[in-house]
Scaffold this motif. Structure first.
Motif, PDB file in Angstrom:
ATOM      1  N   ARG A   1       6.547  14.281 -17.865  1.00 30.77           N
ATOM      2  CA  ARG A   1       7.774  12.941 -18.720  1.00 30.77           C
ATOM      3  C   ARG A   1       9.628  12.539 -18.070  1.00 30.77           C
ATOM      4  NH1 ARG A   1      10.960  10.859 -22.034  1.00 30.77           N
ATOM      5  NH2 ARG A   1      10.539  12.747 -23.067  1.00 30.77           N
ATOM      6  N   VAL A   2       9.671  14.298 -18.825  1.00 27.90           N
ATOM      7  CA  VAL A   2      11.253  14.299 -18.358  1.00 27.90           C
ATOM      8  C   VAL A   2      11.933  14.142 -17.196  1.00 27.90           C
ATOM      9  CG1 VAL A   2      13.295  15.353 -18.985  1.00 27.90           C
ATOM     10  CG2 VAL A   2      11.655  15.551 -20.616  1.00 27.90           C
ATOM     11  N   PHE A   3      10.881  15.112 -16.582  1.00 27.27           N
ATOM     12  CA  PHE A   3      11.792  15.522 -14.700  1.00 27.27           C
ATOM     13  C   PHE A   3      10.852  14.355 -14.389  1.00 27.27           C
ATOM     14  CE2 PHE A   3       9.908  16.906 -10.716  1.00 27.27           C
ATOM     15  CZ  PHE A   3      10.994  17.228 -10.514  1.00 27.27           C
ATOM     16  N   LEU A   4      10.646  13.628 -14.253  1.00 25.48           N
ATOM     17  CA  LEU A   4       9.719  11.640 -13.862  1.00 25.48           C
ATOM     18  C   LEU A   4      10.695  10.737 -13.602  1.00 25.48           C
ATOM     19  CD1 LEU A   4       6.478  11.901 -13.380  1.00 25.48           C
ATOM     20  CD2 LEU A   4       7.762  12.719 -11.377  1.00 25.48           C
ATOM     21  N   SER A   5      11.372  11.159 -15.083  1.00 25.14           N
ATOM     22  CA  SER A   5      12.279   9.987 -15.444  1.00 25.14           C
ATOM     23  C   SER A   5      14.139   9.695 -14.622  1.00 25.14           C
ATOM     24  CB  SER A   5      12.296  10.165 -16.761  1.00 25.14           C
ATOM     25  OG  SER A   5      13.507  11.292 -17.436  1.00 25.14           O
ATOM     26  N   GLN A   6      13.978  11.484 -14.295  1.00 26.45           N
ATOM     27  CA  GLN A   6      15.025  11.297 -13.135  1.00 26.45           C
ATOM     28  C   GLN A   6      14.952  11.087 -12.132  1.00 26.45           C
ATOM     29  OE1 GLN A   6      16.022  16.093 -14.132  1.00 26.45           O
ATOM     30  NE2 GLN A   6      16.097  15.495 -16.708  1.00 26.45           N
ATOM     31  N   ILE A   7      13.657  10.542 -11.540  1.00 26.04           N
ATOM     32  CA  ILE A   7      14.204  10.324 -10.091  1.00 26.04           C
ATOM     33  C   ILE A   7      14.147   8.618 -10.153  1.00 26.04           C
ATOM     34  CG2 ILE A   7      13.291  10.839  -8.549  1.00 26.04           C
ATOM     35  CD1 ILE A   7      11.182  13.396  -8.699  1.00 26.04           C
ATOM     36  N   PRO A   8      14.479   8.044  -9.382  1.00 26.08           N
ATOM     37  CA  PRO A   8      14.812   6.580  -9.798  1.00 26.08           C
ATOM     38  C   PRO A   8      14.002   5.939  -9.215  1.00 26.08           C
ATOM     39  CG  PRO A   8      16.575   7.841  -8.163  1.00 26.08           C
ATOM     40  CD  PRO A   8      15.554   8.668  -8.573  1.00 26.08           C
ATOM     41  N   MET A   9      13.443   5.199  -8.907  1.00 30.87           N
ATOM     42  CA  MET A   9      12.266   3.763  -7.927  1.00 30.87           C
ATOM     43  C   MET A   9      13.076   3.314  -7.168  1.00 30.87           C
ATOM     44  SD  MET A   9       8.973   4.402  -7.572  1.00 30.87           S
ATOM     45  CE  MET A   9       7.879   4.228  -8.887  1.00 30.87           C
ATOM     46  N   LYS A  10      12.805   3.097  -6.086  1.00 29.10           N
ATOM     47  CA  LYS A  10      13.501   1.572  -4.997  1.00 29.10           C
ATOM     48  C   LYS A  10      12.663   1.026  -4.603  1.00 29.10           C
ATOM     49  CE  LYS A  10      16.526   0.718  -1.544  1.00 29.10           C
ATOM     50  NZ  LYS A  10      17.482  -0.078  -2.669  1.00 29.10           N
ATOM     51  N   ARG A  11      12.959   0.191  -4.597  1.00 30.94           N
ATOM     52  CA  ARG A  11      11.870  -1.041  -3.658  1.00 30.94           C
ATOM     53  C   ARG A  11      12.021  -0.974  -2.779  1.00 30.94           C
ATOM     54  NH1 ARG A  11       9.132  -6.511  -7.645  1.00 30.94           N
ATOM     55  NH2 ARG A  11       8.417  -4.664  -8.352  1.00 30.94           N
ATOM     56  N   ILE A  12      10.934  -1.385  -1.351  1.00 25.99           N
ATOM     57  CA  ILE A  12      11.145  -1.651  -0.754  1.00 25.99           C
ATOM     58  C   ILE A  12      10.434  -2.924   0.283  1.00 25.99           C
ATOM     59  CG2 ILE A  12      10.539  -0.669   1.999  1.00 25.99           C
ATOM     60  CD1 ILE A  12      12.575   0.680   0.716  1.00 25.99           C
ATOM     61  N   ASP A  13      10.376  -3.591   0.643  1.00 24.21           N
ATOM     62  CA  ASP A  13      10.276  -5.141   1.233  1.00 24.21           C
ATOM     63  C   ASP A  13       9.914  -4.894   2.340  1.00 24.21           C
ATOM     64  OD1 ASP A  13      10.343  -6.748  -1.350  1.00 24.21           O
ATOM     65  OD2 ASP A  13      12.966  -6.846  -0.435  1.00 24.21           O
ATOM     66  N   GLU A  14       8.701  -5.221   2.100  1.00 25.35           N
ATOM     67  CA  GLU A  14       8.227  -5.033   3.781  1.00 25.35           C
ATOM     68  C   GLU A  14       8.706  -5.553   5.410  1.00 25.35           C
ATOM     69  OE1 GLU A  14       3.905  -6.741   3.992  1.00 25.35           O
ATOM     70  OE2 GLU A  14       3.252  -4.951   1.622  1.00 25.35           O
ATOM     71  N   LEU A  15       8.532  -5.117   6.515  1.00 25.09           N
ATOM     72  CA  LEU A  15       9.912  -5.912   7.303  1.00 25.09           C
ATOM     73  C   LEU A  15       8.614  -6.853   8.081  1.00 25.09           C
ATOM     74  CD1 LEU A  15      11.263  -2.752   8.472  1.00 25.09           C
ATOM     75  CD2 LEU A  15      12.526  -4.452   7.255  1.00 25.09           C
ATOM     76  N   ASP A  16       9.105  -7.443   8.527  1.00 27.52           N
ATOM     77  CA  ASP A  16       8.420  -8.717   9.567  1.00 27.52           C
ATOM     78  C   ASP A  16       7.407  -8.115  10.584  1.00 27.52           C
ATOM     79  OD1 ASP A  16       9.123 -11.034   7.824  1.00 27.52           O
ATOM     80  OD2 ASP A  16      10.120 -11.675   9.202  1.00 27.52           O
ATOM     81  N   THR A  17       7.743  -6.828  11.545  1.00 28.57           N
ATOM     82  CA  THR A  17       7.763  -6.058  12.609  1.00 28.57           C
ATOM     83  C   THR A  17       8.082  -5.053  12.013  1.00 28.57           C
ATOM     84  OG1 THR A  17       8.095  -7.424  14.206  1.00 28.57           O
ATOM     85  CG2 THR A  17       7.909  -5.562  14.186  1.00 28.57           C
ATOM     86  N   PRO A  18       6.681  -3.398  11.208  1.00 29.32           N
ATOM     87  CA  PRO A  18       7.547  -2.157  11.874  1.00 29.32           C
ATOM     88  C   PRO A  18       8.447  -1.791  11.951  1.00 29.32           C
ATOM     89  CG  PRO A  18       4.883  -2.969  11.601  1.00 29.32           C
ATOM     90  CD  PRO A  18       5.516  -3.919  12.667  1.00 29.32           C
ATOM     91  N   TYR A  19       9.098  -0.771  11.772  1.00 33.73           N
ATOM     92  CA  TYR A  19      10.337   0.166  12.678  1.00 33.73           C
ATOM     93  C   TYR A  19      10.050   1.480  11.761  1.00 33.73           C
ATOM     94  CZ  TYR A  19      14.289   1.270  14.603  1.00 33.73           C
ATOM     95  OH  TYR A  19      15.242   2.137  15.578  1.00 33.73           O
ATOM     96  N   PRO A  20      10.549   2.417  12.189  1.00 33.92           N
ATOM     97  CA  PRO A  20      10.478   2.644  13.834  1.00 33.92           C
ATOM     98  C   PRO A  20       8.667   1.846  14.531  1.00 33.92           C
ATOM     99  CG  PRO A  20      11.310   4.445  12.616  1.00 33.92           C
ATOM    100  CD  PRO A  20      10.507   3.437  11.319  1.00 33.92           C
TER     101      PRO A  20
END
Length: 353
Positions: free
Chosen positions: A51-70
């Protein structure tokens, strides 16, 4: 046994007393070194440490692209110089399997990427619905475990055949395999480059070493990744009665009969079901001429455990009842070809670099 014949210490020869003292001291020293190994590599972690270890790692939200890249089915180069160097080889170079479609190469444009994970950055990635789909954990393994893993890879790569010959590097399968497309059979991989008795003996030692490395890593996975990642593997193994990666049977006890998590069915199907479960699990026949011992029954699947022996320098650390890793994995060296496959049975994959 000799010391037990002496009724008191006064009758025990001095040389025997010194030898017993030296043995006791050596055992205690090995225990201390094992405890240090466990502590330094985080093998003692539990719920609170995770719990302590994971609490130090941020969560980043990634929105889907209209066209996958790469773009899919393309080789990616970070610079034009790299792309120019490989372009001709990818277009006209030798192909071990002529049926494999050639891939072009594109230079990645960083501004088109949703997120770039920088060096030394740890981050988890979730989609717009809040579902975890990826992440990077920097420094998840200690330098000691990294060194053990690297040495195992260096010994393994020359011993086994490449499973992706179109890549300039090498990728070899470890553990259990479902067999070829023309002959499906769930069994330990048969991919040694040599087939002499000496080569098979070296291969058996390597089976045990690589399974031990994967088992150590699996302990860390349990306490260093979000619970849903670990549960994804555990649920699948428990539901399918698959074996753990056991060094081709070397890490399980010979006097134990392993059956499926659901147990044999009752009625007329009991015999065939038991036979099927034994084929899937770890069923060891007694040597010829020896009586069959009463067998302890344990369940297979994600709950299967085994005995791991870790060689660290001149020391051997033995771990009994260690959770075995999932049944199959790969080791690679200088391997670069994409392994993306949307038809994989599991939604999660783990990679240690």
């Amino acid at each position: 046994m000799f010391a037990s014949w002496c009724p008191n210490d006064a009758q025990t020869p001095e040389a025997v007393t010194q030898a017993l003292g030296a043995r006791t001291a050596a055992i205690e020293q090995l225990r201390r070194q094992k405890r240090t190994f466990v502590r330094n590599n985080g093998l003692h972690w539990g719920e609170e440490e995770r719990r302590v270890f994971l609490s130090q790692i941020p969560m980043k939200r990634i929105d889907e692209l209209d066209t996958p890249y790469p773009p899919f089915e393309k080789c990616i180069a970070e610079t034009k110089e790299i792309a120019d160097k490989w372009e001709e080889h990818l277009r006209t170079g030798y192909q071990p399997d002529a049926r494999t479609r050639r891939l072009g190469v594109v230079v990645v444009e960083e501004h088109k990427l949703s997120h770039v994970v920088k060096e030394n950055e740890s981050v988890f990635l979730e989609d717009s619905h809040g579902r975890l789909f990826g992440g990077v954990i920097w420094g998840a393994l200690s330098e000691e475990l990294v060194s053990l893993g690297e040495n195992a890879v260096k010994r393994t790569i020359p011993l086994r055949n490449n499973i992706r010959k179109e890549d300039p590097g090498k990728l070899v399968q470890i553990g259990y395999s479902s067999g070829s497309c023309s002959s499906t059979n769930f069994d330990w991989v048969q991919n040694l480059t040599g087939h002499s008795p000496a080569a098979r003996e070296v291969g058996a030692n390597n089976d045990l070493e690589t399974s031990t490395i994967f088992a150590l890593v699996w302990q860390l996975v349990k306490w260093r990744v979000p619970p849903e990642v670990h549960a994804d593997f555990e649920t699948y193994m428990e539901g399918t009665n698959l074996k753990g990666m056991d060094g081709n049977g070397q890490m399980v006890e010979e006097d134990v009969e392993y059956i499926g998590a659901q147990g044999p069915q009752s009625g007329n199907k009991e015999r065939s079901q038991t036979k099927s479960l034994r084929a899937q699990a770890h069923y060891v026949k007694p040597p010829k001429g020896k009586p069959r011992k009463p067998r302890e029954v344990r369940h297979v699947g994600g709950l299967l455990k085994g005995k791991c022996t870790v060689q660290v320098g001149s020391n051997e650390f033995v771990f009994n009842d260690m959770h075995l890793a999932p049944p199959t994995g790969v080791m690679g060296q200088n391997y670069s070809r994409s392994e993306n496959n949307p038809q994989l049975l599991r939604s999660m994959r783990l990679k240690f670099v």
